[in-house]
Design a protein around this motif. Structure first.
Motif, PDB file in Angstrom:
ATOM      1  N   GLU A 280     -51.321  -0.991  35.658  1.00 51.15           N
ATOM      2  CA  GLU A 280     -49.829  -1.647  35.963  1.00 51.15           C
ATOM      3  C   GLU A 280     -48.937  -2.006  35.077  1.00 51.15           C
ATOM      4  O   GLU A 280     -47.863  -2.349  35.144  1.00 51.15           O
ATOM      5  CB  GLU A 280     -50.220  -2.952  36.868  1.00 51.15           C
ATOM      6  N   ASP A 281     -49.218  -1.560  33.464  1.00 48.62           N
ATOM      7  CA  ASP A 281     -48.306  -2.107  32.734  1.00 48.62           C
ATOM      8  C   ASP A 281     -47.491  -0.601  32.419  1.00 48.62           C
ATOM      9  O   ASP A 281     -46.704  -0.459  31.644  1.00 48.62           O
ATOM     10  CB  ASP A 281     -48.897  -2.301  31.281  1.00 48.62           C
ATOM     11  N   THR A 282     -47.909   0.543  33.321  1.00 51.02           N
ATOM     12  CA  THR A 282     -47.016   1.767  33.269  1.00 51.02           C
ATOM     13  C   THR A 282     -45.629   1.396  33.607  1.00 51.02           C
ATOM     14  O   THR A 282     -45.410   1.035  34.766  1.00 51.02           O
ATOM     15  CB  THR A 282     -47.924   2.744  33.986  1.00 51.02           C
ATOM     16  N   ALA A 283     -44.759   1.913  32.659  1.00 55.16           N
ATOM     17  CA  ALA A 283     -43.280   1.872  32.739  1.00 55.16           C
ATOM     18  C   ALA A 283     -42.322   2.270  31.798  1.00 55.16           C
ATOM     19  O   ALA A 283     -43.053   2.330  30.711  1.00 55.16           O
ATOM     20  CB  ALA A 283     -43.062   0.228  33.047  1.00 55.16           C
ATOM     21  N   VAL A 284     -41.078   2.441  32.133  1.00 56.95           N
ATOM     22  CA  VAL A 284     -40.151   2.659  30.970  1.00 56.95           C
ATOM     23  C   VAL A 284     -40.087   1.361  30.388  1.00 56.95           C
ATOM     24  O   VAL A 284     -39.398   0.275  30.931  1.00 56.95           O
ATOM     25  CB  VAL A 284     -39.026   3.380  31.394  1.00 56.95           C
ATOM     26  N   TYR A 285     -40.181   1.002  29.113  1.00 56.76           N
ATOM     27  CA  TYR A 285     -39.776   0.010  28.318  1.00 56.76           C
ATOM     28  C   TYR A 285     -38.421  -0.199  27.724  1.00 56.76           C
ATOM     29  O   TYR A 285     -38.123   0.746  26.886  1.00 56.76           O
ATOM     30  CB  TYR A 285     -41.108  -0.419  27.367  1.00 56.76           C
ATOM     31  N   TYR A 286     -37.760  -1.144  27.810  1.00 56.94           N
ATOM     32  CA  TYR A 286     -36.413  -1.039  27.186  1.00 56.94           C
ATOM     33  C   TYR A 286     -36.262  -2.096  26.218  1.00 56.94           C
ATOM     34  O   TYR A 286     -36.462  -3.324  26.447  1.00 56.94           O
ATOM     35  CB  TYR A 286     -35.208  -1.338  28.379  1.00 56.94           C
ATOM     36  N   CYS A 287     -35.760  -2.006  25.409  1.00 61.90           N
ATOM     37  CA  CYS A 287     -35.127  -3.195  24.216  1.00 61.90           C
ATOM     38  C   CYS A 287     -33.885  -3.622  24.696  1.00 61.90           C
ATOM     39  O   CYS A 287     -32.806  -2.833  25.031  1.00 61.90           O
ATOM     40  CB  CYS A 287     -35.047  -2.370  22.938  1.00 61.90           C
ATOM     41  N   ASN A 288     -33.481  -5.061  24.532  1.00 63.25           N
ATOM     42  CA  ASN A 288     -32.245  -5.579  24.972  1.00 63.25           C
ATOM     43  C   ASN A 288     -31.685  -6.671  23.906  1.00 63.25           C
ATOM     44  O   ASN A 288     -32.648  -7.325  23.355  1.00 63.25           O
ATOM     45  CB  ASN A 288     -32.539  -6.259  26.116  1.00 63.25           C
ATOM     46  N   HIS A 289     -30.718  -6.528  23.476  1.00 63.69           N
ATOM     47  CA  HIS A 289     -29.989  -7.405  22.289  1.00 63.69           C
ATOM     48  C   HIS A 289     -28.985  -8.348  22.963  1.00 63.69           C
ATOM     49  O   HIS A 289     -28.054  -8.048  23.508  1.00 63.69           O
ATOM     50  CB  HIS A 289     -29.264  -6.275  21.384  1.00 63.69           C
ATOM     51  N   GLY A 290     -29.215  -9.561  22.750  1.00 62.50           N
ATOM     52  CA  GLY A 290     -28.058 -10.612  23.268  1.00 62.50           C
ATOM     53  C   GLY A 290     -27.864 -10.354  24.813  1.00 62.50           C
ATOM     54  O   GLY A 290     -26.872 -10.965  25.299  1.00 62.50           O
ATOM     55  N   ASN A 291     -28.823  -9.947  25.551  1.00 59.87           N
ATOM     56  CA  ASN A 291     -28.578  -9.946  26.944  1.00 59.87           C
ATOM     57  C   ASN A 291     -27.410  -8.801  27.288  1.00 59.87           C
ATOM     58  O   ASN A 291     -26.909  -9.223  28.285  1.00 59.87           O
ATOM     59  CB  ASN A 291     -28.288 -11.208  27.563  1.00 59.87           C
ATOM     60  N   THR A 292     -27.070  -8.166  26.296  1.00 57.14           N
ATOM     61  CA  THR A 292     -25.753  -7.416  26.704  1.00 57.14           C
ATOM     62  C   THR A 292     -26.246  -5.754  26.391  1.00 57.14           C
ATOM     63  O   THR A 292     -25.680  -5.164  27.045  1.00 57.14           O
ATOM     64  CB  THR A 292     -24.719  -7.889  25.651  1.00 57.14           C
ATOM     65  N   PHE A 293     -26.576  -5.503  25.292  1.00 57.45           N
ATOM     66  CA  PHE A 293     -26.945  -3.933  24.956  1.00 57.45           C
ATOM     67  C   PHE A 293     -28.582  -3.636  25.060  1.00 57.45           C
ATOM     68  O   PHE A 293     -29.299  -4.279  25.121  1.00 57.45           O
ATOM     69  CB  PHE A 293     -26.558  -4.061  23.364  1.00 57.45           C
ATOM     70  N   TRP A 294     -28.598  -2.487  25.749  1.00 55.20           N
ATOM     71  CA  TRP A 294     -29.795  -1.837  26.123  1.00 55.20           C
ATOM     72  C   TRP A 294     -29.982  -0.632  25.203  1.00 55.20           C
ATOM     73  O   TRP A 294     -29.352   0.211  24.739  1.00 55.20           O
ATOM     74  CB  TRP A 294     -29.855  -1.556  27.365  1.00 55.20           C
ATOM     75  N   GLY A 295     -31.582  -0.469  25.255  1.00 58.54           N
ATOM     76  CA  GLY A 295     -31.684   0.859  24.326  1.00 58.54           C
ATOM     77  C   GLY A 295     -31.943   1.847  25.391  1.00 58.54           C
ATOM     78  O   GLY A 295     -31.810   1.655  26.733  1.00 58.54           O
ATOM     79  N   GLN A 296     -32.250   3.147  25.172  1.00 59.98           N
ATOM     80  CA  GLN A 296     -32.404   4.081  26.010  1.00 59.98           C
ATOM     81  C   GLN A 296     -33.704   4.150  27.010  1.00 59.98           C
ATOM     82  O   GLN A 296     -34.066   4.864  27.859  1.00 59.98           O
ATOM     83  CB  GLN A 296     -32.444   5.744  25.653  1.00 59.98           C
ATOM     84  N   GLY A 297     -34.813   3.400  26.317  1.00 61.77           N
ATOM     85  CA  GLY A 297     -36.250   3.171  27.034  1.00 61.77           C
ATOM     86  C   GLY A 297     -37.252   4.207  26.302  1.00 61.77           C
ATOM     87  O   GLY A 297     -36.769   5.148  25.891  1.00 61.77           O
ATOM     88  N   THR A 298     -38.350   3.824  26.475  1.00 59.97           N
ATOM     89  CA  THR A 298     -39.341   4.221  25.885  1.00 59.97           C
ATOM     90  C   THR A 298     -40.648   4.606  27.104  1.00 59.97           C
ATOM     91  O   THR A 298     -41.010   3.246  27.545  1.00 59.97           O
ATOM     92  CB  THR A 298     -40.018   4.131  24.593  1.00 59.97           C
ATOM     93  N   GLN A 299     -41.182   5.512  27.708  1.00 61.46           N
ATOM     94  CA  GLN A 299     -42.028   5.767  28.376  1.00 61.46           C
ATOM     95  C   GLN A 299     -43.632   5.022  27.844  1.00 61.46           C
ATOM     96  O   GLN A 299     -43.971   5.621  27.045  1.00 61.46           O
ATOM     97  CB  GLN A 299     -42.290   6.807  28.955  1.00 61.46           C
ATOM     98  N   VAL A 300     -44.394   4.201  28.578  1.00 59.94           N
ATOM     99  CA  VAL A 300     -45.393   3.815  28.440  1.00 59.94           C
ATOM    100  C   VAL A 300     -46.519   4.146  29.669  1.00 59.94           C
ATOM    101  O   VAL A 300     -46.243   3.698  30.615  1.00 59.94           O
ATOM    102  CB  VAL A 300     -45.575   2.347  27.876  1.00 59.94           C
ATOM    103  N   THR A 301     -47.469   5.042  29.384  1.00 57.92           N
ATOM    104  CA  THR A 301     -48.104   5.336  30.412  1.00 57.92           C
ATOM    105  C   THR A 301     -49.635   4.814  30.068  1.00 57.92           C
ATOM    106  O   THR A 301     -50.304   5.199  29.112  1.00 57.92           O
ATOM    107  CB  THR A 301     -48.079   6.914  30.749  1.00 57.92           C
ATOM    108  N   VAL A 302     -50.248   4.047  30.996  1.00 59.65           N
ATOM    109  CA  VAL A 302     -51.750   3.799  30.989  1.00 59.65           C
ATOM    110  C   VAL A 302     -52.543   4.310  31.916  1.00 59.65           C
ATOM    111  O   VAL A 302     -52.345   3.920  33.137  1.00 59.65           O
ATOM    112  CB  VAL A 302     -51.786   1.993  31.008  1.00 59.65           C
ATOM    113  N   SER A 303     -53.287   5.253  31.460  1.00 58.96           N
ATOM    114  CA  SER A 303     -53.977   6.250  32.208  1.00 58.96           C
ATOM    115  C   SER A 303     -55.384   6.916  31.789  1.00 58.96           C
ATOM    116  O   SER A 303     -55.197   7.111  30.361  1.00 58.96           O
ATOM    117  CB  SER A 303     -53.301   7.184  33.011  1.00 58.96           C
TER     118      SER A 303
END
Length: 112
Positions: A88-111
């Motif tokens: 259930e941790d499988t998701a795209v994980y995003y980094c956030n700066h100052g509640n304003t800027f976002w990264g492009q995301g990185t996929q985490v798959t637990v299987s």
């Protein structure tokens, strides 16, 4: 130019560990609260963890005791150490700066 670049995603078996990194540029990193969010298919983006400039941390209940957020201000980088991973941790994980800027995301798959 503002950039947040995540890395460290991939496929991991249940019970395994993984560390995500987010490198920031073009930002005043050290004074901002940084965060990790995730979005699973068909679900809304949700908070995983945040860390303030002073090092105070906050975690979603679902990851408490398993995930650890940290930051290295000298390297303008924030990390997410993930242990005891579950499917259930499988998701795209995003980094956030100052509640304003976002990264492009990185996929985490637990299987298995």
């Amino acid at each position: 130019q503002v950039q947040l670049v995540e890395s460290g995603g991939g496929l991991v078996q249940p019970g395994g560990s993984q560390r995500l990194s987010c490198a920031a540029s073009g930002l005043i990193f050290r004074i901002a609260t940084m965060g990790w969010y995730r979005q699973a298919p068909g679900k809304q983006r949700e908070l995983v963890a945040t860390i303030t400039s002073g090092g105070s941390t906050n975690y979603a209940d679902s990851v408490k005791g398993r995930f650890t957020i940290s930051r290295d201000n000298a390297k303008n980088t924030v990390y997410l150490q993930m242990n005891s991973l579950k499917p259930e941790d499988t998701a795209v994980y995003y980094c956030n700066h100052g509640n304003t800027f976002w990264g492009q995301g990185t996929q985490v798959t637990v299987s298995s």
